[in-house]
Design a protein around this motif. Structure first.
Motif, PDB file in Angstrom:
ATOM      1  N   UNK A 172      28.639  48.232  56.150  1.00  0.00           N
ATOM      2  CA  UNK A 172      27.914  46.975  55.924  1.00  0.00           C
ATOM      3  C   UNK A 172      27.593  46.779  54.445  1.00  0.00           C
ATOM      4  N   UNK A 173      27.201  47.862  53.776  1.00  0.00           N
ATOM      5  CA  UNK A 173      26.884  47.780  52.349  1.00  0.00           C
ATOM      6  C   UNK A 173      28.129  47.416  51.533  1.00  0.00           C
ATOM      7  N   UNK A 174      29.270  48.033  51.866  1.00  0.00           N
ATOM      8  CA  UNK A 174      30.521  47.710  51.167  1.00  0.00           C
ATOM      9  C   UNK A 174      30.899  46.242  51.389  1.00  0.00           C
ATOM     10  N   UNK A 175      30.789  45.782  52.619  1.00  0.00           N
ATOM     11  CA  UNK A 175      31.114  44.382  52.933  1.00  0.00           C
ATOM     12  C   UNK A 175      30.171  43.448  52.181  1.00  0.00           C
ATOM     13  N   UNK A 176      28.878  43.778  52.130  1.00  0.00           N
ATOM     14  CA  UNK A 176      27.906  42.948  51.419  1.00  0.00           C
ATOM     15  C   UNK A 176      28.231  42.888  49.923  1.00  0.00           C
ATOM     16  N   UNK A 177      28.591  44.028  49.340  1.00  0.00           N
ATOM     17  CA  UNK A 177      28.930  44.047  47.908  1.00  0.00           C
ATOM     18  C   UNK A 177      30.173  43.201  47.622  1.00  0.00           C
ATOM     19  N   UNK A 178      31.197  43.358  48.481  1.00  0.00           N
ATOM     20  CA  UNK A 178      32.413  42.544  48.294  1.00  0.00           C
ATOM     21  C   UNK A 178      32.097  41.059  48.435  1.00  0.00           C
ATOM     22  N   UNK A 179      31.233  40.720  49.393  1.00  0.00           N
ATOM     23  CA  UNK A 179      30.849  39.321  49.608  1.00  0.00           C
ATOM     24  C   UNK A 179      30.111  38.773  48.382  1.00  0.00           C
ATOM     25  N   UNK A 180      29.196  39.556  47.826  1.00  0.00           N
ATOM     26  CA  UNK A 180      28.473  39.118  46.636  1.00  0.00           C
ATOM     27  C   UNK A 180      29.419  38.944  45.447  1.00  0.00           C
ATOM     28  N   UNK A 181      30.383  39.855  45.312  1.00  0.00           N
ATOM     29  CA  UNK A 181      31.364  39.741  44.219  1.00  0.00           C
ATOM     30  C   UNK A 181      32.175  38.466  44.366  1.00  0.00           C
ATOM     31  N   UNK A 182      32.668  38.192  45.567  1.00  0.00           N
ATOM     32  CA  UNK A 182      33.439  36.969  45.803  1.00  0.00           C
ATOM     33  C   UNK A 182      32.585  35.729  45.577  1.00  0.00           C
ATOM     34  N   UNK A 183      31.318  35.783  45.991  1.00  0.00           N
ATOM     35  CA  UNK A 183      30.419  34.647  45.807  1.00  0.00           C
ATOM     36  C   UNK A 183      30.191  34.383  44.315  1.00  0.00           C
ATOM     37  N   UNK A 184      30.021  35.449  43.546  1.00  0.00           N
ATOM     38  CA  UNK A 184      29.822  35.295  42.099  1.00  0.00           C
ATOM     39  C   UNK A 184      31.087  34.728  41.448  1.00  0.00           C
ATOM     40  N   UNK A 185      32.254  35.189  41.891  1.00  0.00           N
ATOM     41  CA  UNK A 185      33.511  34.658  41.346  1.00  0.00           C
ATOM     42  C   UNK A 185      33.656  33.168  41.671  1.00  0.00           C
ATOM     43  N   UNK A 186      33.351  32.764  42.903  1.00  0.00           N
ATOM     44  CA  UNK A 186      33.418  31.351  43.291  1.00  0.00           C
ATOM     45  C   UNK A 186      32.466  30.505  42.462  1.00  0.00           C
TER      46      UNK A 186
END
Length: 181
Positions: free
Chosen positions: A140-154
């Motif tokens: 869950x932590x890995x998925x959350x970090x990837x999601x935050x990274x993608x959100x910041x890129x968007x």
């Protein structure tokens, strides 16, 4: 061997068995062919103490006689002597109380072994569940970090597009001086 390493009890048991087998295998087998002394017949004894010194004898309190223990039966039949009046091993405990005490001790030992086995199994199962929960938390932590990274890129891409088309109020944009008028 992996399952043995999980518990100190298992490792110590294996070590104990290994040491015991090695000690036993080092010993020399000595056989003696001495003839045991002839034993007196049980009916010749007149007191409980002298009767019970011979393990093949049984003392009956009802008629104060020493009898041969009936080896064909596990317990002496009631026609021979009542269990509450029979003595074997020691004079101060009747056979009936001895059987009850041995059953209680044996049952307690078996029950404690079962409880210990259940506790060990539950502990192993619980530690397995804890490991599983830890793995899920890491995922869950890995998925959350990837999601935050993608959100910041968007957000960065969208801000660039807004900046390009002048949708963000910016002082260095060439058309910003016309918007203030």
């Amino acid at each position: 061997m992996y399952f043995l390493a999980e518990s100190r009890l298992d490792v110590s048991l294996v070590l104990f068995i290994f040491v015991g087998c090695s000690i036993i295998s080092q010993g020399n087998c000595v056989t003696t062919t001495s003839v045991p002394p002839p034993q007196k017949q049980c009916n010749t004894f007149s007191s409980c103490e002298t009767c019970l010194q011979n393990v093949s004898c049984l003392w009956c309190n009802t008629n104060s006689t020493c009898l041969d223990y009936p080896v064909r039966h596990l317990l002496p039949p009631s026609s021979m002597c009542q269990l509450s009046q029979a003595r074997w091993g020691v004079c101060w405990v009747n056979f009936e109380a001895l059987i009850i005490a041995m059953a209680v001790v044996g049952g307690t030992i078996l029950l404690s072994i079962v409880v210990c086995c259940c506790c060990c199994c539950c502990k192993r199962r619980k530690s397995g569940l804890d490991r599983e929960e830890e793995r899920y938390a890491q995922r869950r932590e890995e998925i959350r970090k990837r999601s935050e990274t993608r959100k910041a890129e968007r957000k960065a891409r969208h801000d660039e597009i807004r900046k390009k088309y002048g949708l963000i109020p910016d002082a260095d944009h060439p058309y910003s001086k016309f918007e203030n008028d």
